[in-house]
Scaffold this motif. Structure first.
Motif, PDB file in Angstrom:
ATOM      1  N   SER A 305     -45.692 -10.944  -9.468  1.00 47.71           N
ATOM      2  CA  SER A 305     -46.815 -10.208 -10.060  1.00 47.71           C
ATOM      3  C   SER A 305     -48.116 -11.000  -9.955  1.00 47.71           C
ATOM      4  CB  SER A 305     -46.522  -9.864 -11.526  1.00 47.71           C
ATOM      5  OG  SER A 305     -46.275 -11.040 -12.267  1.00 47.71           O
ATOM      6  N   THR A 308     -49.259 -10.865  -6.336  1.00 45.28           N
ATOM      7  CA  THR A 308     -49.757  -9.513  -6.060  1.00 45.28           C
ATOM      8  C   THR A 308     -51.166  -9.335  -6.618  1.00 45.28           C
ATOM      9  OG1 THR A 308     -47.524  -8.589  -6.091  1.00 45.28           O
ATOM     10  CG2 THR A 308     -49.348  -7.056  -6.442  1.00 45.28           C
ATOM     11  N   LEU A 309     -51.377  -9.751  -7.841  1.00 49.02           N
ATOM     12  CA  LEU A 309     -52.699  -9.610  -8.458  1.00 49.02           C
ATOM     13  C   LEU A 309     -53.771 -10.406  -7.706  1.00 49.02           C
ATOM     14  CD1 LEU A 309     -52.135  -9.641 -12.321  1.00 49.02           C
ATOM     15  CD2 LEU A 309     -53.422  -7.948 -11.012  1.00 49.02           C
ATOM     16  N   GLU A 312     -54.528  -8.545  -4.531  1.00 51.42           N
ATOM     17  CA  GLU A 312     -55.274  -7.318  -4.820  1.00 51.42           C
ATOM     18  C   GLU A 312     -56.727  -7.626  -5.172  1.00 51.42           C
ATOM     19  OE1 GLU A 312     -51.638  -4.472  -6.470  1.00 51.42           O
ATOM     20  OE2 GLU A 312     -52.747  -5.754  -7.863  1.00 51.42           O
ATOM     21  N   THR A 323     -52.697  -2.449 -11.084  1.00 49.86           N
ATOM     22  CA  THR A 323     -51.666  -3.381 -11.539  1.00 49.86           C
ATOM     23  C   THR A 323     -51.952  -3.890 -12.954  1.00 49.86           C
ATOM     24  OG1 THR A 323     -51.226  -4.074  -9.265  1.00 49.86           O
ATOM     25  CG2 THR A 323     -50.477  -5.554 -11.004  1.00 49.86           C
ATOM     26  N   LYS A 326     -51.017  -1.337 -15.620  1.00 53.76           N
ATOM     27  CA  LYS A 326     -49.577  -1.301 -15.907  1.00 53.76           C
ATOM     28  C   LYS A 326     -49.183  -2.472 -16.804  1.00 53.76           C
ATOM     29  CE  LYS A 326     -48.164   1.014 -11.619  1.00 53.76           C
ATOM     30  NZ  LYS A 326     -47.428   0.857 -10.334  1.00 53.76           N
TER      31      LYS A 326
END
Length: 510
Positions: A305, A308-309, A312, A323, A326
């Motif tokens: 995570s 990913t962040l 992004e 993200t 969520k």
């Protein structure tokens, strides 16, 4: 006009049977003998198929590949030519050769769904091989050459129907999709009976050397030993190995690979560069707050995570927001939710996207067709809005589009729009030689995805130099990605061979 079925054959048959008359005569036998003699192939060396293919003029390297696979590799090979050199043509030549020689009667081609029609057209119109695209209503017993999607083939009841057939040849396109030996498609292909087998991929190693081990083990089990033997013999880890010259020799016994420079064809130049970008202070503040998340709560410390962040945030605030939102909804503690809320507020207050501005600058200077590759559909939508606000026309291309919409987007790009904004699905199955500029807006972890993207434009039929721009934001995860990409390229070149430039014109030594 009345058409009646003749019964003379029956009367003649009974007459010969009862009177013990001869069944044929010497003249008819000699005529039959001459027909068979003329069709007999007395030499196994050399290709017979080209003289039966008036609609096809194969290139010399394609003919050489077909001969090598048939004469030296016994019809089991990895066809690993660089993107755009015609691996489908090579596979078609090999299949046609075996069909003519009577060594293959039934063949199964597995390909991504987006490439099935391309296979059908080439086999039918270039090679005169009556191939059909598989449908659930078809019986495999009635068709000799079938093209099917990988996703369909691995599922019941299609899997069991395929197992029940005696296929003489299996051809698998985009075979790098089999890189993970734990997947259903790998297990399915491993269980197939494979008298002859062709694996087509320009990228036999994508992330680590073990992918090549598993690919070759599908083709010729035991050729590189078992996993433990392979790992020990070559001191192999994901991104390093020893005795690479011996390993390359073993690999070359089952793999044929042509580079563009080996074909004798005059290729246009590939001009590649890394374009460094700096965040604004406001963007950098949000990025640093995202890094701080792992210290706020163990809930946020998951490597996936966090990575990913970061990726992004290097792409767009729109992708990042989805993200973060969520994460906010899943917060248990009030202080966790409050910190995420602070990030979201600062994120949405950003007025600048430094990377998008650089992409616009490149598009403006190019004043030509440009493909932009991003990894996020949210960034894709944002980029279309942003470019439109600057007067730049664009169309989208992603994996959610069906075949007709994909073809329509490609046509709009060719005839009207200046920019095609594609997610990773645009890196396979479309040929865009009319475009000469590629912006890698988001960098993938896999260097071969870069090669696939570039190969959409730098392929046979390209008449102009191709310009590649790899965007990377300073002091972010994208610098780590660049470092890892270079490590993976180094492993690929040790085992498989040299690569064309995909990151920059100057190769880094790791």
């Amino acid at each position: 006009m009345i058409i009646e079925r003749s019964s003379e054959w029956k009367e003649g048959f009974i007459k010969r049977l009862e009177n013990l008359e001869p069944w044929s005569n010497w003249s008819l036998y000699n005529m039959s003998y001459e027909v068979e003699k003329n069709n007999l192939i007395t030499e196994f060396r050399g290709l017979q198929s080209p003289k039966y293919l008036p609609a096809l003029t194969p290139l010399s390297h394609q003919l050489e590949v077909a001969e090598t696979v048939i004469e030296r590799m016994n019809g089991k090979a990895i066809l690993a030519d660089e993107v755009g050199l015609g691996k489908t043509i090579e596979a078609g030549l090999i299949l046609k050769e075996y069909l003519i020689r009577g060594l293959v009667k039934k063949a199964l081609i597995l390909a991504p769904a987006s490439l099935i029609n391309q296979w059908i057209e080439e086999l039918n119109y270039k090679f005169y091989i009556p191939a059909i695209a598989y449908k659930k209503s078809y019986s495999l017993d009635h068709y000799d050459v079938v093209v099917m999607s990988m996703d369909t083939a691995k599922k019941s009841p299609h899997r069991e129907l395929i197992y029940a057939q005696d296929y003489d040849m299996i051809i698998i396109d985009e075979a790098h999709k089999l890189k993970n030996h734990k997947t259903k498609i790998y297990e399915f292909v491993q269980s197939l009976k494979k008298k002859f087998c062709l694996l087509l991929t320009a990228t036999p190693i994508q992330n680590d050397v073990f992918e090549l081990f598993y690919l070759i083990s599908l083709l010729k089990p035991g050729h590189l030993g078992n996993f433990e033997t392979f790992q020990t013999s070559f001191s192999a880890s994901k991104h390093s190995l020893e005795h690479d010259e011996y390993l390359r020799e073993l690999v070359n016994q089952v793999m044929v690979r042509n580079r563009r420079q080996d074909t004798g064809i005059e290729w246009t130049n590939r001009k590649v560069q890394i374009v460094p970008i700096h965040f604004t202070p406001e963007e950098k503040e949000v990025y640093d707050m995202i890094l701080e998340l792992k210290n706020v709560s163990p809930v946020f410390s998951g490597a996936f995570s966090m990575i990913t962040l970061q990726k992004e945030m290097c792409s767009s605030k729109e992708a990042t927001y989805l993200t973060l939102n969520k994460m906010r909804q899943n917060c248990v503690e009030a202080d966790e939710a409050e910190f995420v809320e602070q990030i979201i507020q600062k994120l949405m207050a950003l007025e600048t996207n430094s990377k998008a501005e650089k992409a616009y600058e490149i598009v403006s200077e190019a004043n030509d067709k440009v493909i932009i590759f991003t990894e996020y559909r949210a960034s894709q939508a944002y980029l279309q809005w942003y470019l439109n606000s600057k007067g730049i026309t664009s169309v989208l291309f992603n994996g959610q589009f069906n075949k007709n919409k994909r073809e329509w987007m490609k046509r709009l790009f060719k005839e009207q729009a200046q920019v095609l904004i594609a997610t990773e699905s645009g890196g396979e199955g479309i040929n865009l030689q009319f475009c000469h500029h590629v912006i890698n807006y988001d960098l993938p972890w896999n260097p071969m995805k870069l090669e696939q993207r570039i190969g959409r434009v730098h392929r046979l039929g390209q008449e102009h130099d191709v310009h590649i721009y790899n965007l990377a934001i300073h002091d972010t995860i994208e610098e780590d990605i660049l470092h890892l990409l270079n490590m993976k390229i180094d492993v690929f070149e040790k085992v498989v061979g040299e690569l064309d430039d995909i990151l920059s014109a100057f190769k880094k030594s790791i």
